[in-house]
Design an enzyme around this catalytic site. Sequence first.
Site, PDB file in Angstrom:
ATOM      1  CG  ASN A 171      -2.236   0.772   0.845  1.00 42.04           C
ATOM      2  OD1 ASN A 171      -2.519   1.031  -0.334  1.00 42.04           O
ATOM      3  ND2 ASN A 171      -2.974   1.165   1.861  1.00 42.04           N
ATOM      4  CG  ASN A 193      -5.216  -1.190  -0.110  1.00 40.73           C
ATOM      5  OD1 ASN A 193      -4.726  -2.204  -0.586  1.00 40.73           O
ATOM      6  ND2 ASN A 193      -5.301  -0.979   1.190  1.00 40.73           N
ATOM      7  N   PRO A 194      -6.941   0.515  -4.042  1.00 43.01           N
ATOM      8  CG  PRO A 194      -8.322  -0.565  -5.560  1.00 43.01           C
ATOM      9  CD  PRO A 194      -7.476  -0.810  -4.353  1.00 43.01           C
ATOM     10  CB  SER A 195      -9.242   2.996  -0.442  1.00 38.06           C
ATOM     11  OG  SER A 195      -8.132   2.411   0.190  1.00 38.06           O
ATOM     12  CB  SER A 279      -4.696  -8.346   5.481  1.00 44.02           C
ATOM     13  OG  SER A 279      -3.608  -9.230   5.607  1.00 44.02           O
ATOM     14  CB  THR A 280      -2.652  -6.040   1.096  1.00 39.83           C
ATOM     15  OG1 THR A 280      -3.858  -5.393   0.713  1.00 39.83           O
ATOM     16  CG2 THR A 280      -1.664  -5.971  -0.042  1.00 39.83           C
ATOM     17  N   GLY A 281      -1.410  -7.960   3.270  1.00 35.30           N
ATOM     18  CA  GLY A 281      -0.214  -8.560   3.849  1.00 35.30           C
ATOM     19  C   GLY A 281      -0.224 -10.073   3.704  1.00 35.30           C
ATOM     20  CG  HIS A 328      -8.323  -6.885   6.498  1.00 36.36           C
ATOM     21  ND1 HIS A 328      -8.731  -7.458   5.325  1.00 36.36           N
ATOM     22  CD2 HIS A 328      -7.893  -5.647   6.183  1.00 36.36           C
ATOM     23  CE1 HIS A 328      -8.543  -6.603   4.340  1.00 36.36           C
ATOM     24  NE2 HIS A 328      -8.043  -5.490   4.826  1.00 36.36           N
TER      25      HIS A 328
END
Length: 357
Positions: A171, A193-195, A279-281, A328
């Site tokens: 991110n 993240n798109p956000s 989660s991305t992680g 998450h």
Amino acid sequence: MRGQLLKSLFSLLITFFCLGTMLTSVLWYMFDDNNVEPHQPSYKKSIPVPTNLCKGCREVIVKVQKRYSKTWKKQEDNYQKFRSQLNSKCHGFDKAIISQANTPVGSKLVYDGEKKRTLQVTPELFSTFAKERPFPNKTWDTCAVVGNGGILTNSSCGNTIDSAQFVIRCNLPPLKNGFEKHVGIKTDLVTANPSILLAKYGALMGRRHPFVESLRSYGNSLLLLPAFSYGQNTPVCLRAFYTMEDFESPIRTIFLNPEYLQRLDLFWHSQGLRPVRLSTGLIMVSLALELCANVHLYGFWPFSNHPYEFHVLTNHYYDNRPSHANFHAMPAEFDLLLQLHTQGVLKLHLGKCQSGT
Ligand SMILES: *[C@@H]1O[C@H](CO)[C@@H](O)[C@H](O)[C@H]1NC(C)=O
Ligand SMILES: *[C@@H]1O[C@H](CO)[C@@H](O)[C@H](O)[C@H]1NC(C)=O
């Protein structure tokens, strides 16, 4: 005569005693935690854990004291077993990233975040895909996956992280302005993240130069976007791709394959994890386990007290904005990572790094 015999017997006994003592000390030395990895922080003895910590922190820290204290050693069998499970169930090596090789024109993308949404691959969309798998055929020796936890603050882990062959960050984290020493600078893959594209870069609807500029610190890394998880994010992810192309940035934009995310979700579900979204992680750790022989994690500590020093931590090493705690299942994810650490599949770094280690 008899006196002499007794004397010889006595000296023999002494010799045995000495040998025994020596052997014991050698064995003791070999199996003493401290001699194997002198720089790794480990709990030799339990430190009394204060009672006034964040909710749930105390239990986890006590558990970490028990499990993390053991000297870490990679367990090749466990690693191979876990890796082949991941590989056979999720195919991350070939399929984690959308490419022209695995997603031809006319195929249908099924969004993993919205069950009924699909998208047919047009020639125009196809032209934004990576030509082929963006990773080499060989696995990397060492990968560092860097989470953004406040535990990295003042950790001095920068050099250790940068010494990995492949460094994954999550991110678009800031690396300059004094963070280098603690988080490093090398970046081979960074997610967004798109956000963050919406919040910080006006969804790339206006000036796009600031976005390109802010990505300079990642050199020529891969920029990984979840373009096909939610329909509303696809246009902004495509704009990110075109921005990099139009500005001739050395950064290459690639997209996560929703089919991989779907499979990964099932895989972790089978391991007992039931979050709304991984989660991305954890997604990056899973990918790293397929791509690298040695996976080291930094900044993965989702609790607000330090596990050794007990002081209060910020949410990220660069700010204190709350994360999506309910979206998450961070504590549950951490528990699984701690399990994999204990099994010698990957290595979690929870302490400070010494210079040169
Ligand atoms: C990987 O191997 C395949 C076939 O074995 C080959 O066609 C491809 O070009 C190789 N890719 C890279 C990046 O080396
Ligand atoms: C980190 O180190 C700096 C400089 O030594 C210090 O001012 C700061 O309080 C430290 N932060 C934490 C969270 O320990």
